[in-house]
Design a protein around this motif. Structure first.
Motif, PDB file in Angstrom:
ATOM      1  N   ASP A  38       0.824  -1.211   0.000  1.00  0.00           N
ATOM      2  CA  ASP A  38       0.000   0.000   0.000  1.00  0.00           C
ATOM      3  C   ASP A  38       0.862   1.267   0.000  1.00  0.00           C
ATOM      4  N   ILE A  39       1.996   1.219   0.704  1.00  0.00           N
ATOM      5  CA  ILE A  39       2.921   2.354   0.689  1.00  0.00           C
ATOM      6  C   ILE A  39       3.489   2.547  -0.715  1.00  0.00           C
ATOM      7  N   LEU A  40       3.822   1.452  -1.382  1.00  0.00           N
ATOM      8  CA  LEU A  40       4.356   1.542  -2.752  1.00  0.00           C
ATOM      9  C   LEU A  40       3.319   2.110  -3.720  1.00  0.00           C
ATOM     10  N   VAL A  41       2.049   1.753  -3.519  1.00  0.00           N
ATOM     11  CA  VAL A  41       0.976   2.320  -4.349  1.00  0.00           C
ATOM     12  C   VAL A  41       0.838   3.813  -4.064  1.00  0.00           C
ATOM     13  N   GLU A  42       0.833   4.179  -2.795  1.00  0.00           N
ATOM     14  CA  GLU A  42       0.681   5.574  -2.381  1.00  0.00           C
ATOM     15  C   GLU A  42       1.813   6.450  -2.912  1.00  0.00           C
ATOM     16  N   GLU A  43       3.023   5.894  -2.944  1.00  0.00           N
ATOM     17  CA  GLU A  43       4.186   6.645  -3.422  1.00  0.00           C
ATOM     18  C   GLU A  43       4.319   6.628  -4.942  1.00  0.00           C
ATOM     19  N   GLY A  44       3.492   5.834  -5.638  1.00  0.00           N
ATOM     20  CA  GLY A  44       3.479   5.833  -7.090  1.00  0.00           C
ATOM     21  C   GLY A  44       4.453   4.866  -7.747  1.00  0.00           C
ATOM     22  N   TYR A  45       4.984   3.908  -7.003  1.00  0.00           N
ATOM     23  CA  TYR A  45       5.926   2.952  -7.572  1.00  0.00           C
ATOM     24  C   TYR A  45       5.230   1.784  -8.260  1.00  0.00           C
ATOM     25  N   ILE A  46       4.027   1.429  -7.821  1.00  0.00           N
ATOM     26  CA  ILE A  46       3.242   0.381  -8.476  1.00  0.00           C
ATOM     27  C   ILE A  46       1.822   0.899  -8.677  1.00  0.00           C
ATOM     28  N   LYS A  47       1.084   0.275  -9.632  1.00  0.00           N
ATOM     29  CA  LYS A  47      -0.267   0.758  -9.956  1.00  0.00           C
ATOM     30  C   LYS A  47      -1.270   0.431  -8.866  1.00  0.00           C
ATOM     31  N   THR A  48      -1.528  -0.869  -8.665  1.00  0.00           N
ATOM     32  CA  THR A  48      -2.557  -1.269  -7.717  1.00  0.00           C
ATOM     33  C   THR A  48      -2.125  -2.489  -6.926  1.00  0.00           C
ATOM     34  N   ALA A  49      -2.819  -2.707  -5.822  1.00  0.00           N
ATOM     35  CA  ALA A  49      -2.632  -3.909  -5.005  1.00  0.00           C
ATOM     36  C   ALA A  49      -4.007  -4.336  -4.515  1.00  0.00           C
ATOM     37  N   GLU A  50      -4.460  -5.500  -4.968  1.00  0.00           N
ATOM     38  CA  GLU A  50      -5.792  -5.988  -4.622  1.00  0.00           C
ATOM     39  C   GLU A  50      -5.683  -7.286  -3.829  1.00  0.00           C
ATOM     40  N   LEU A  51      -6.579  -7.451  -2.879  1.00  0.00           N
ATOM     41  CA  LEU A  51      -6.636  -8.680  -2.095  1.00  0.00           C
ATOM     42  C   LEU A  51      -7.512  -9.691  -2.826  1.00  0.00           C
ATOM     43  N   THR A  52      -6.970 -10.887  -3.087  1.00  0.00           N
ATOM     44  CA  THR A  52      -7.721 -11.939  -3.772  1.00  0.00           C
ATOM     45  C   THR A  52      -7.733 -13.182  -2.898  1.00  0.00           C
ATOM     46  N   LYS A  53      -8.679 -14.079  -3.182  1.00  0.00           N
ATOM     47  CA  LYS A  53      -8.781 -15.309  -2.404  1.00  0.00           C
ATOM     48  C   LYS A  53      -8.765 -16.502  -3.351  1.00  0.00           C
ATOM     49  N   GLU A  54      -7.878 -17.457  -3.080  1.00  0.00           N
ATOM     50  CA  GLU A  54      -7.800 -18.709  -3.820  1.00  0.00           C
ATOM     51  C   GLU A  54      -8.019 -19.840  -2.835  1.00  0.00           C
ATOM     52  N   GLY A  55      -9.189 -20.436  -2.872  1.00  0.00           N
ATOM     53  CA  GLY A  55      -9.500 -21.485  -1.901  1.00  0.00           C
ATOM     54  C   GLY A  55      -9.559 -20.895  -0.505  1.00  0.00           C
ATOM     55  N   GLU A  56      -8.682 -21.387   0.365  1.00  0.00           N
ATOM     56  CA  GLU A  56      -8.645 -20.874   1.742  1.00  0.00           C
ATOM     57  C   GLU A  56      -7.574 -19.811   1.931  1.00  0.00           C
ATOM     58  N   HIS A  57      -6.753 -19.580   0.922  1.00  0.00           N
ATOM     59  CA  HIS A  57      -5.623 -18.677   1.060  1.00  0.00           C
ATOM     60  C   HIS A  57      -5.888 -17.328   0.406  1.00  0.00           C
ATOM     61  N   TYR A  58      -5.433 -16.286   1.080  1.00  0.00           N
ATOM     62  CA  TYR A  58      -5.518 -14.933   0.529  1.00  0.00           C
ATOM     63  C   TYR A  58      -4.192 -14.569  -0.118  1.00  0.00           C
ATOM     64  N   ASN A  59      -4.270 -13.798  -1.197  1.00  0.00           N
ATOM     65  CA  ASN A  59      -3.093 -13.328  -1.916  1.00  0.00           C
ATOM     66  C   ASN A  59      -3.256 -11.843  -2.203  1.00  0.00           C
ATOM     67  N   ILE A  60      -2.139 -11.201  -2.497  1.00  0.00           N
ATOM     68  CA  ILE A  60      -2.140  -9.806  -2.936  1.00  0.00           C
ATOM     69  C   ILE A  60      -1.764  -9.809  -4.408  1.00  0.00           C
ATOM     70  N   LEU A  61      -2.647  -9.303  -5.249  1.00  0.00           N
ATOM     71  CA  LEU A  61      -2.373  -9.197  -6.682  1.00  0.00           C
ATOM     72  C   LEU A  61      -1.842  -7.795  -6.951  1.00  0.00           C
ATOM     73  N   VAL A  62      -0.552  -7.711  -7.242  1.00  0.00           N
ATOM     74  CA  VAL A  62       0.116  -6.430  -7.460  1.00  0.00           C
ATOM     75  C   VAL A  62       0.225  -6.181  -8.957  1.00  0.00           C
ATOM     76  N   THR A  63      -0.287  -5.033  -9.410  1.00  0.00           N
ATOM     77  CA  THR A  63      -0.148  -4.623 -10.801  1.00  0.00           C
ATOM     78  C   THR A  63       1.024  -3.662 -10.878  1.00  0.00           C
ATOM     79  N   LEU A  64       2.038  -4.045 -11.644  1.00  0.00           N
ATOM     80  CA  LEU A  64       3.263  -3.262 -11.734  1.00  0.00           C
ATOM     81  C   LEU A  64       3.092  -2.068 -12.669  1.00  0.00           C
ATOM     82  N   LYS A  65       3.940  -1.076 -12.492  1.00  0.00           N
ATOM     83  CA  LYS A  65       3.833   0.167 -13.241  1.00  0.00           C
ATOM     84  C   LYS A  65       5.073   0.336 -14.114  1.00  0.00           C
ATOM     85  N   TYR A  66       4.834   0.638 -15.372  1.00  0.00           N
ATOM     86  CA  TYR A  66       5.921   0.900 -16.318  1.00  0.00           C
ATOM     87  C   TYR A  66       5.724   2.288 -16.912  1.00  0.00           C
TER      88      TYR A  66
END
Length: 132
Positions: A38-66
């Motif tokens: 979230d700090i990296l998103v706020e500072e503009g280093y990456i586009k987005t960070a979304e919380l996703t769920k696969e089965g019982e596990h949670y993951n963070i889907l980070v969209t990189l910025k170019y």
């Protein structure tokens, strides 16, 4: 999979995805990792960070910025304080990354924040990583 240093794992996954020019990277969820991303998103280093769920596990889907001509916006990530050697700095000793062009991520008693916010609030803490 158990990692001994989840923050280093996060930084390595992002670094490897940037090197391979991937658009997204999937990172196992933890509250600390989500805060760092979230700090990296706020500072503009990456586009987005979304919380996703696969089965019982949670993951963070980070969209990189170019940038223009597919250049990496985030050029460097370096883990500073490691499990074997913790690095702490006071409010007056906080590092400036590349003369203020980058950020240092600090874990303080008031939460995880950038070095700039820590200086404004007058708190020091553990220096987790340098980002530039």
């Amino acid at each position: 999979m158990i990692t001994t240093d989840p923050i280093a794992d996060l930084l390595t996954r992002i670094r490897n995805a940037l090197t391979a020019r991937h658009e997204t990277v999937l990172i196992p969820y933890s509250r600390m990792k989500k805060t760092l991303v979230d700090i990296l998103v706020e500072e503009g280093y990456i586009k987005t960070a979304e919380l996703t769920k696969e089965g019982e596990h949670y993951n963070i889907l980070v969209t990189l910025k170019y940038g223009y001509k597919n250049d990496r916006v985030l050029t460097g990530l370096k883990r500073i304080s490691k499990p074997g050697l913790r690095i702490y700095k006071g409010a007056s000793e906080l590092p400036k990354v590349l003369g203020g062009l980058g950020i240092a991520i600090i874990s303080t008693s008031k939460g995880v924040m950038t070095d700039k916010k820590a200086r404004v609030q007058g708190v020091g803490g553990e220096v987790l990583a340098y980002i530039w």
